[in-house]
Design an enzyme around this catalytic site. Structure first.
Site, PDB file in Angstrom:
ATOM      1  N   THR A 217     -22.941 -83.818  83.437  1.00 58.80           N
ATOM      2  CA  THR A 217     -22.807 -85.276  83.416  1.00 58.80           C
ATOM      3  C   THR A 217     -22.312 -85.709  84.789  1.00 58.80           C
ATOM      4  O   THR A 217     -21.394 -85.104  85.332  1.00 58.80           O
ATOM      5  CB  THR A 217     -21.824 -85.728  82.318  1.00 58.80           C
ATOM      6  OG1 THR A 217     -22.308 -85.300  81.040  1.00 58.80           O
ATOM      7  CG2 THR A 217     -21.654 -87.232  82.304  1.00 58.80           C
TER       8      THR A 217
ATOM      9  N   ILE B  45     -15.378 -84.886  82.466  1.00 60.42           N
ATOM     10  CA  ILE B  45     -16.751 -85.154  82.039  1.00 60.42           C
ATOM     11  C   ILE B  45     -17.491 -83.818  82.156  1.00 60.42           C
ATOM     12  O   ILE B  45     -17.098 -82.957  82.936  1.00 60.42           O
ATOM     13  CB  ILE B  45     -17.441 -86.287  82.839  1.00 60.42           C
ATOM     14  CG1 ILE B  45     -17.440 -86.029  84.347  1.00 60.42           C
ATOM     15  CG2 ILE B  45     -16.815 -87.625  82.541  1.00 60.42           C
ATOM     16  CD1 ILE B  45     -18.153 -87.118  85.157  1.00 60.42           C
ATOM     17  N   ASP B  46     -18.522 -83.639  81.340  1.00 57.11           N
ATOM     18  CA  ASP B  46     -19.209 -82.349  81.277  1.00 57.11           C
ATOM     19  C   ASP B  46     -19.822 -81.966  82.621  1.00 57.11           C
ATOM     20  O   ASP B  46     -20.133 -82.828  83.445  1.00 57.11           O
ATOM     21  CB  ASP B  46     -20.329 -82.400  80.224  1.00 57.11           C
ATOM     22  CG  ASP B  46     -19.794 -82.664  78.829  1.00 57.11           C
ATOM     23  OD1 ASP B  46     -18.612 -82.362  78.587  1.00 57.11           O
ATOM     24  OD2 ASP B  46     -20.558 -83.181  77.995  1.00 57.11           O
ATOM     25  N   LYS B  47     -20.048 -80.679  82.777  1.00 54.67           N
ATOM     26  CA  LYS B  47     -20.632 -80.127  84.010  1.00 54.67           C
ATOM     27  C   LYS B  47     -21.899 -80.880  84.433  1.00 54.67           C
ATOM     28  O   LYS B  47     -22.052 -81.255  85.591  1.00 54.67           O
ATOM     29  CB  LYS B  47     -20.941 -78.642  83.779  1.00 54.67           C
ATOM     30  CG  LYS B  47     -21.766 -77.978  84.887  1.00 54.67           C
ATOM     31  CD  LYS B  47     -21.963 -76.492  84.591  1.00 54.67           C
ATOM     32  CE  LYS B  47     -22.954 -75.865  85.549  1.00 54.67           C
ATOM     33  NZ  LYS B  47     -24.347 -75.963  85.099  1.00 54.67           N
TER      34      LYS B  47
ATOM     35  N   ARG C  14     -22.890 -86.897  73.464  1.00 51.11           N
ATOM     36  CA  ARG C  14     -23.981 -85.963  73.179  1.00 51.11           C
ATOM     37  C   ARG C  14     -24.032 -85.615  71.691  1.00 51.11           C
ATOM     38  O   ARG C  14     -25.110 -85.566  71.081  1.00 51.11           O
ATOM     39  CB  ARG C  14     -23.819 -84.708  74.025  1.00 51.11           C
ATOM     40  CG  ARG C  14     -23.892 -85.004  75.526  1.00 51.11           C
ATOM     41  CD  ARG C  14     -23.366 -83.865  76.366  1.00 51.11           C
ATOM     42  NE  ARG C  14     -24.196 -82.673  76.236  1.00 51.11           N
ATOM     43  CZ  ARG C  14     -23.830 -81.481  76.692  1.00 51.11           C
ATOM     44  NH1 ARG C  14     -22.659 -81.309  77.289  1.00 51.11           N
ATOM     45  NH2 ARG C  14     -24.635 -80.446  76.543  1.00 51.11           N
TER      46      ARG C  14
END
Length: 209
Positions: free
Chosen positions: A49, A45-47, A145
């Site tokens: 998030t 998962i993104d930084k 996103r």
């Protein structure tokens, strides 16, 4: 249960304070499938998030979980605050995602991209903003996103896909809330829930007013 602001695995310019560093400190055994840089990591998962992801201690489990992700049998639900209001309570975005030809750092909906499917449900409306539950059917980089920006409802606080003037320095208000999968050994379905971060709850209360 990853906090917002933490990178999942080491990459160019970011070699320490990652989730992988923490995992390696915490346990000696991690799956080797993704090599030395990404031991145990099946999906990311993104930084900025927050929330749940699964890491595997051995290759048997890693292969089993990766297969479920590929077959779309796992459950991954997110909570997000997005810009704008929705006419409909439910929706499905089926739009292929690939590298943005205009910007190498971004992904975009492009012809010939990889199949990408996100469904959403409206949880609450705040006039200029909406609280959504989103479900991933595929797992592309930045998928939620990109899809939300594509339909004109970018995630609040998103520095990459949102409006140029970003609100706050928290990053995007996107939380991986529910994660479900079949246990590789017992074949039992397991589901986990993660509470929203305090700053996320505060933002919701602020928008309610």
């Amino acid at each position: 249960n990853k906090p917002s602001g933490m990178v999942v695995h080491p990459a160019n310019g970011h070699y320490s304070d990652t989730l992988v560093n923490a995992l390696m400190y915490h346990c000696t055994d991690l799956s080797s499938i993704n090599g030395e840089i990404r031991p145990g990591i099946v999906h990311r998962i993104d930084k900025d998030t927050s929330g749940l992801l699964v890491a595997c201690k051995n290759d048997f489990s890693h292969n089993a979980i990766a297969e479920q992700l590929k077959a779309k049998t796992s459950t991954r639900k997110y909570i997000a605050i997005v810009y704008g209001n929705f006419e409909h309570n439910y929706g499905k975005i089926d739009a292929p995602i690939g590298r943005d030809p205009q910007n190498r750092l971004k992904n975009a909906v492009v012809a010939g991209g990889k199949e990408s499917v996100t469904t959403f449900k409206v949880l609450e409306r705040f006039g200029d903003f909406t609280l959504l539950e989103l479900k991933l059917e595929t797992g592309r980089t930045h998928q939620i996103r990109v899809h939300m920006a594509y339909i004109g409802h970018p995630v609040l606080g998103d520095p990459l896909y949102g409006p140029k003037k970003v609100i706050g320095d928290f990053g995007q208000f996107l939380h991986a809330k529910t994660l479900g999968f079949i246990h590789p050994r017992t074949n039992e379905y397991m589901e986990f829930e993660s509470e929203l971060p305090e700053i996320f709850k505060e933002k919701i209360n602020e928008l309610k007013k």
